[in-house]
Design a protein around this motif. Structure first.
Motif, mmCIF file in Angstrom:
data_model
loop_
_atom_site.group_PDB
_atom_site.id
_atom_site.type_symbol
_atom_site.label_atom_id
_atom_site.label_comp_id
_atom_site.label_asym_id
_atom_site.label_seq_id
_atom_site.Cartn_x
_atom_site.Cartn_y
_atom_site.Cartn_z
ATOM 1 N N ASP A 192 0.848 -1.188 0.000
ATOM 2 C CA ASP A 192 0.000 0.000 0.000
ATOM 3 C C ASP A 192 0.881 1.235 0.000
ATOM 4 O OD1 ASP A 192 -3.171 0.660 1.316
ATOM 5 O OD2 ASP A 192 -1.685 2.204 0.861
ATOM 6 N N SER A 250 0.340 4.412 -0.084
ATOM 7 C CA SER A 250 0.001 5.506 0.820
ATOM 8 C C SER A 250 0.440 5.197 2.238
ATOM 9 C CB SER A 250 -1.505 5.732 0.766
ATOM 10 O OG SER A 250 -1.836 6.790 1.623
ATOM 11 N N LEU A 251 0.170 3.973 2.655
ATOM 12 C CA LEU A 251 0.562 3.572 3.998
ATOM 13 C C LEU A 251 2.096 3.571 4.114
ATOM 14 C CD1 LEU A 251 -0.375 2.492 6.760
ATOM 15 C CD2 LEU A 251 -0.018 0.206 5.849
ATOM 16 N N GLY A 286 3.320 7.035 4.504
ATOM 17 C CA GLY A 286 3.032 7.519 5.858
ATOM 18 C C GLY A 286 4.020 6.968 6.865
ATOM 19 N N ARG A 302 7.410 8.539 6.426
ATOM 20 C CA ARG A 302 7.423 9.896 6.997
ATOM 21 C C ARG A 302 7.583 9.835 8.517
ATOM 22 N NH1 ARG A 302 2.646 11.549 3.789
ATOM 23 N NH2 ARG A 302 3.442 12.768 2.037
ATOM 24 N N LYS A 322 -2.624 -2.834 12.085
ATOM 25 C CA LYS A 322 -2.926 -1.487 11.600
ATOM 26 C C LYS A 322 -4.317 -1.086 12.055
ATOM 27 C CE LYS A 322 -0.585 -2.591 7.279
ATOM 28 N NZ LYS A 322 -0.820 -2.876 5.862
ATOM 29 N N PRO A 323 -4.631 0.125 12.324
ATOM 30 C CA PRO A 323 -3.663 1.220 12.444
ATOM 31 C C PRO A 323 -2.912 1.103 13.759
ATOM 32 C CG PRO A 323 -5.885 1.996 12.904
ATOM 33 C CD PRO A 323 -6.002 0.548 12.583
ATOM 34 N N VAL A 324 -1.608 1.366 13.687
ATOM 35 C CA VAL A 324 -0.770 1.097 14.863
ATOM 36 C C VAL A 324 -0.428 2.397 15.584
ATOM 37 C CG1 VAL A 324 1.368 1.170 13.532
ATOM 38 C CG2 VAL A 324 1.274 -0.127 15.675
ATOM 39 N N ASN A 355 -8.432 -0.982 7.334
ATOM 40 C CA ASN A 355 -7.318 -0.644 8.211
ATOM 41 C C ASN A 355 -6.115 -0.105 7.451
ATOM 42 O OD1 ASN A 355 -8.599 -1.224 10.572
ATOM 43 N ND2 ASN A 355 -8.044 -3.392 10.527
ATOM 44 N N GLN A 356 -6.053 -0.463 6.206
ATOM 45 C CA GLN A 356 -4.949 0.026 5.382
ATOM 46 C C GLN A 356 -4.942 1.566 5.350
ATOM 47 O OE1 GLN A 356 -3.335 -2.660 4.745
ATOM 48 N NE2 GLN A 356 -1.731 -2.023 3.317
ATOM 49 N N LEU A 414 -6.625 3.563 7.265
ATOM 50 C CA LEU A 414 -6.609 4.076 8.642
ATOM 51 C C LEU A 414 -5.183 4.086 9.182
ATOM 52 C CD1 LEU A 414 -9.789 2.515 10.305
ATOM 53 C CD2 LEU A 414 -9.444 4.820 9.378
ATOM 54 N N GLY A 415 -4.453 3.027 8.870
ATOM 55 C CA GLY A 415 -3.055 2.947 9.302
ATOM 56 C C GLY A 415 -2.237 4.068 8.699
ATOM 57 N N ALA A 416 -2.489 4.333 7.419
ATOM 58 C CA ALA A 416 -1.747 5.391 6.739
ATOM 59 C C ALA A 416 -2.057 6.735 7.377
ATOM 60 C CB ALA A 416 -2.120 5.401 5.253
ATOM 61 N N LEU A 446 -3.063 7.381 10.421
ATOM 62 C CA LEU A 446 -2.458 7.488 11.744
ATOM 63 C C LEU A 446 -0.957 7.750 11.633
ATOM 64 C CD1 LEU A 446 -3.187 7.397 14.678
ATOM 65 C CD2 LEU A 446 -2.770 4.936 14.689
ATOM 66 N N ASN A 494 0.640 9.131 9.189
ATOM 67 C CA ASN A 494 0.854 10.487 8.695
ATOM 68 C C ASN A 494 0.637 11.517 9.799
ATOM 69 O OD1 ASN A 494 1.690 10.557 5.913
ATOM 70 N ND2 ASN A 494 -0.275 9.568 5.420
ATOM 71 N N ILE A 501 1.458 15.701 3.749
ATOM 72 C CA ILE A 501 0.872 14.762 4.712
ATOM 73 C C ILE A 501 -0.644 14.934 4.776
ATOM 74 C CG2 ILE A 501 0.670 14.327 7.193
ATOM 75 C CD1 ILE A 501 3.711 14.751 7.375
ATOM 76 N N ASP A 555 -2.397 13.483 1.864
ATOM 77 C CA ASP A 555 -2.464 12.025 1.945
ATOM 78 C C ASP A 555 -3.534 11.584 2.937
ATOM 79 O OD1 ASP A 555 -0.577 11.709 0.075
ATOM 80 O OD2 ASP A 555 0.957 10.785 1.363
ATOM 81 N N ARG A 603 -6.908 11.881 1.381
ATOM 82 C CA ARG A 603 -7.163 10.856 0.374
ATOM 83 C C ARG A 603 -7.433 9.504 1.039
ATOM 84 N NH1 ARG A 603 -2.490 10.537 -2.674
ATOM 85 N NH2 ARG A 603 -2.259 8.493 -1.707
ATOM 86 N N ASP A 604 -6.653 9.202 2.080
ATOM 87 C CA ASP A 604 -6.863 7.910 2.745
ATOM 88 C C ASP A 604 -8.192 7.863 3.483
ATOM 89 O OD1 ASP A 604 -4.660 6.366 2.045
ATOM 90 O OD2 ASP A 604 -3.374 7.534 3.390
ATOM 91 N N ARG A 657 -10.641 7.062 1.015
ATOM 92 C CA ARG A 657 -10.468 5.664 0.615
ATOM 93 C C ARG A 657 -11.186 4.749 1.615
ATOM 94 N NH1 ARG A 657 -5.615 1.928 0.257
ATOM 95 N NH2 ARG A 657 -4.527 3.305 1.663
#
Lengths: 206, 622
Positions: A13, A15-16, A19, A22, A105-107, B403-404, B406-408, B410, B412, B433, B436, B439-440, B443
């Motif tokens: 993924d 985007s993940l 993130g 970053r 996730k989310p962690v 969760n994908q 959501l994980g991103a 968090l 960010n 950030i 992103d 967008r997430d 998503r």
């Protein structure tokens, strides 16, 4: 030697992944991203301390398969799993295969960073142990055949006379070899030599 | 020989009807008419009597008739001779009951019964009510219902129907009964003298009567009971006399007897001789059966009915709507409906049948629509249940999909936090950030929206959609599911867009079902066989989606039952998935079938008709 650790982030993924990179960089880590297991394996791995943050479910080979592949290749990087939906079976498999942690996730930032630090600690420890063992092995390798034979005799607790009889040499010659072994292996006393031998024995075991 | 004959005879007698040999108790009924045999009133009365008189089972009834010819014959001497004659005549056949028709016959019998038929009950019929009253009390075994011969209702009617009439002309004859009518009429006409001039033509010669009537105009109405004898002593039948009068008269003629309808009279309130005969017949039956005369039930009076001649009504301009509903109308030409009664009945029946058929069809149509609606609802609910079940199976993959992002998000947010803590101008980075995160967020909500769309209670849609896109959408969810199961799902879309019409969610549901089945089929097999391939192909006017797995295939004996409801080979399976899939596909005008692959595994085909409408190939957006 004291190079900064590098965290490898493997997640399909994008985007993940972005993130995570970053976050890790903001937290002061060096991090590098890969879109798939294959991409990671094809990438030449620098000999640097670090760990792998691995997504469990990815198109193609999964995180568990990558973990297995790394072990096969002798890559000793500790692995932290990160998954969208962890089921008990895969988390057990991951931990049995030596994963440092299995995160969902989310962690939470702290959980993630803590797990990664543990992974890096483990990597540093293993690295140090490996370096020491390498050094010891290097020292051991500097012994001549005769010196090695005398060394084996000493660590198995034999007296000079016994060693001389077994190797069919003069007791005086055994003493000479012994002094050279002590010097080459930087051991101050026969007891220290014994501890050294013990550590070498542990390291040589898988 | 003789002995033998006697035996034969005895045998014959025994074989034939024995009671016939024994004396049968025949009941004789003597009917005495006042007038002549052919008087129409008598003929009608006799018909009524015959309709009713029934012999009891063991007593045959025999009817005898005598006619007194009263207007022409009479007098004490005549009566005496007649009585002697009847006594002689009926000595061997004594009557059980005697019927006296009209007052003359009743009078004769009351006078002569003690000598003639002592103790024999008498039934009187057609006796004028006032004449009966004038006779005084009669013995208890003389019973019957007097008839109403009142003329005044007819006089009233005639004056009402002809409002311009100022003259009421009444014609009577010269015989004794004629004089009796005249007397009755003189008293009954009295009340009408206020409304019209009442003129009597009584006991006149026929020519004079006819001339006088011929001179009348529409200011007059005529009433006559007919004449038995005219002023010249000529014997007539009332029927013939009335016919002559009606033919000659310049004014409408009203009469007193229904037998005279058809002679040219307009009509009038008249006793029905047939009804009188029937009434007498009923009384006779009771007496013959052994009833006591005193207990015989009968009406007070046999009433009159209005009888009219339709043709005369029209001739004299009487408004037919003035007719009471119970009027007996003679000679009315049948209406179209009456003339073609059978055809009308046929046509009506046909119409009724047709209407019935239409009604039935409508009811049936409605019933079927309701049933279809119910079926549709049931199908929707089943389909939804099946989707919920599939969603349950896919929980892991759905969670992964949500969760994908959501994980991103968090990660960010945490990164931004740390960046802000670290200070320095890193606005550009923060902006990236935030972009992103946005967008997430979308998503994640898209996943939830899609899930809700798939699971919500919903109406079936019929709109064009593109099959490749619909299949790709499934891939995103099921791809994760396949990975979770360490299997491979490959989607091979058709090279060009495939437009179909229908409900995208339902078709996706069918495919999800087939794909999950396929993933089940390859579970636990060696890695290289854990693959499922979905391909979309278009062949002229139909689209074929195949779901191919490399599992163990379908047992040949299971192939025909695969799509039946409640057929399952899975442990814990309901056996509804494929049957629902088939229903959904068939609703789309397509078909679904299964076969085994050439080398291994199973192949499920979903064939759908393609549409010519351009499909919206992009997925729906919230």
């Amino acid at each position: 030697m004291s190079e900064a650790p590098l965290i490898h982030v493997v997640d399909d993924d994008e985007s993940l992944r972005r993130g995570l990179l970053r976050l890790l960089r903001a937290a002061g880590f060096e991090a590098c991203g890969y879109g798939s297991t294959g991409e990671f394996l094809l990438h030449p791995l620098p000999d640097r301390p670090g760990c792998v943050l691995l997504d469990l479910l990815m198109p193609g080979p999964s995180g568990l398969e990558l973990q297995a592949a790394l072990r096969q290749r002798g890559v000793a990087l500790p692995v932290v799993f990160l998954t969208g939906h962890g089921d008990v079976a895969s988390s057990v498999r991951a931990m049995q295969a030596g994963a440092v942690d299995f995160l969902t996730k989310p962690v939470q930032r702290h959980a993630l960073l803590e797990a990664l630090r543990r992974a890096l600690d483990r990597d540093a420890r293993e690295r140090a142990a490996r370096a020491e063992a390498d050094e010891l092995r290097g020292r051991l390798a500097s012994l001549t055949t005769r010196e090695r034979e005398v060394f084996d005799g000493i660590v198995s607790g034999k007296l000079n006379k016994q060693i001389a009889d077994e190797l069919e040499m003069a007791e005086r010659t055994v003493k000479l070899h012994r002094a050279r072994v002590m010097e080459k292996l930087s051991a101050g006393s026969p007891a220290e030599l014994g501890r050294l031998a013990e550590r070498l024995r542990l390291l040589s075991e898988p | 020989m003789r002995r033998v004959d006697a035996w034969v005879l005895a045998g014959l007698v025994a074989a034939t009807d024995l009671p016939a040999v024994a004396a049968v108790d025949v009941r004789n009924v003597l009917v005495v008419y006042s007038n002549g045999r052919l008087l129409p009133a008598n003929v009608e009365g006799d018909r009524g009597l015959h309709q009713v008189v029934r012999a009891p089972a063991d007593h045959p009834v025999q009817l005898f008739y005598e006619f007194l010819d009263a207007p022409r014959f009479g007098g004490e001497a005549h009566d005496r001779v007649l009585a002697a004659y009847l006594q002689e005549k009926y000595a061997s056949r004594p009557p059980s009951v005697v019927v006296a028709v009209r007052q003359e016959a009743l009078g004769f019998l009351l006078r002569h019964r003690p000598g003639l038929f002592p103790g024999v009950p008498v039934v009187h019929a057609g006796v004028d009510r006032s004449a009966f009253a004038a006779m005084g009390p009669v013995p208890a075994d003389v019973v019957g219902a007097p008839a109403d011969y009142d003329f005044s209702p007819t006089l009233d009617l005639a004056l009402r129907w002809h409002p311009r009439a100022r003259r009421l002309v009444i014609v009577t004859g010269a015989s004794k009964p004629d004089r009796a009518y005249e007397e009755q009429l003189r008293s009954e006409a009295l009340p009408f003298e206020k409304r019209a001039t009442v003129e009597f033509l009584d006991g006149r010669p026929t020519p004079e009567v006819l001339r006088r009537l011929g001179e009348l105009g529409d200011d007059a109405v005529v009433f006559t009971p007919g004449m038995f004898r005219d002023g010249e002593g000529r014997d007539l039948t009332p029927y013939d006399s009335v016919r002559a009068m009606a033919a000659a008269s310049g004014a409408p003629v009203y009469g007193a007897f229904s037998t005279q309808i058809g002679t040219g009279i307009v009509g009038g309130y008249m006793p029905s001789f047939e009804a009188i005969g029937r009434e007498a017949g009923r009384t006779v039956n009771e007496l013959v059966a052994g009833g006591e005369p005193a207990s015989v039930r009968r009406p007070e009076v046999v009433p009159q009915a209005l009888n009219v001649d339709w043709r005369q009504l029209r001739r004299w301009g009487v408004d037919p709507s003035a007719l009471p509903h119970d009027a007996v109308v003679h000679f009315r030409p049948p209406t179209l409906l009456e003339a073609h009664r059978n055809e009308a009945i046929g046509a009506t029946a046909l119409l009724a049948l047709q209407a019935g058929l239409i009604a039935w069809l409508l009811v049936e149509h409605r019933r079927r629509r309701l049933a279809e609606a119910a079926e549709q609802t049931r199908r929707l609910e089943l389909a939804r249940a099946s989707r919920l079940a599939a969603a349950g199976e896919l929980t892991g993959s759905i969670a992964h999909e949500i969760n994908q992002p959501l994980g991103a998000i968090l990660s960010n947010a945490d990164a931004a936090d740390l960046i802000l803590e670290s200070g320095g101008d890193r606005r550009q980075e923060l902006r990236g950030i935030l972009a992103d995160i946005r967008r997430d967020d979308l998503r994640a909500s898209e996943v939830i929206r899609r899930l809700r769309t798939a699971l919500a209670k919903r109406e079936v849609e019929r709109r064009p959609f593109e099959l490749n896109a619909a299949v790709s959408e499934i891939d995103s969810t099921l791809g994760a599911e396949a990975r979770r199961r360490q299997s491979m799902l490959t989607v091979r879309p058709a090279p060009a867009p495939v437009p179909v019409v229908g409900d995208r969610i339902e078709i996706q549901q069918v495919l999800v079902n087939l794909i999950l089945n396929a993933l089940d089929a390859v579970a636990g097999l060696p890695e290289e066989r854990r693959t499922v391939v979905v391909s979309v192909e278009q062949h002229s006017d139909r689209a074929d989606v195949t779901v191919r797995d490399r599992g163990r295939g379908i047992a040949p004996e299971h192939l025909p039952r695969l799509f039946e409801a409640f057929f399952t080979t899975k442990r814990g399976g309901m056996g509804l998935g494929l049957s629902i899939a088939r229903t959904l596909v068939e609703v789309h005008g397509g078909r679904v079938w299964a076969e085994n692959g050439q080398d291994e595994g199973a192949v499920f085909h979903v064939e759908l008709p393609t549409s010519r409408e351009a499909a919206d190939s992009s997925p729906e957006h919230p």
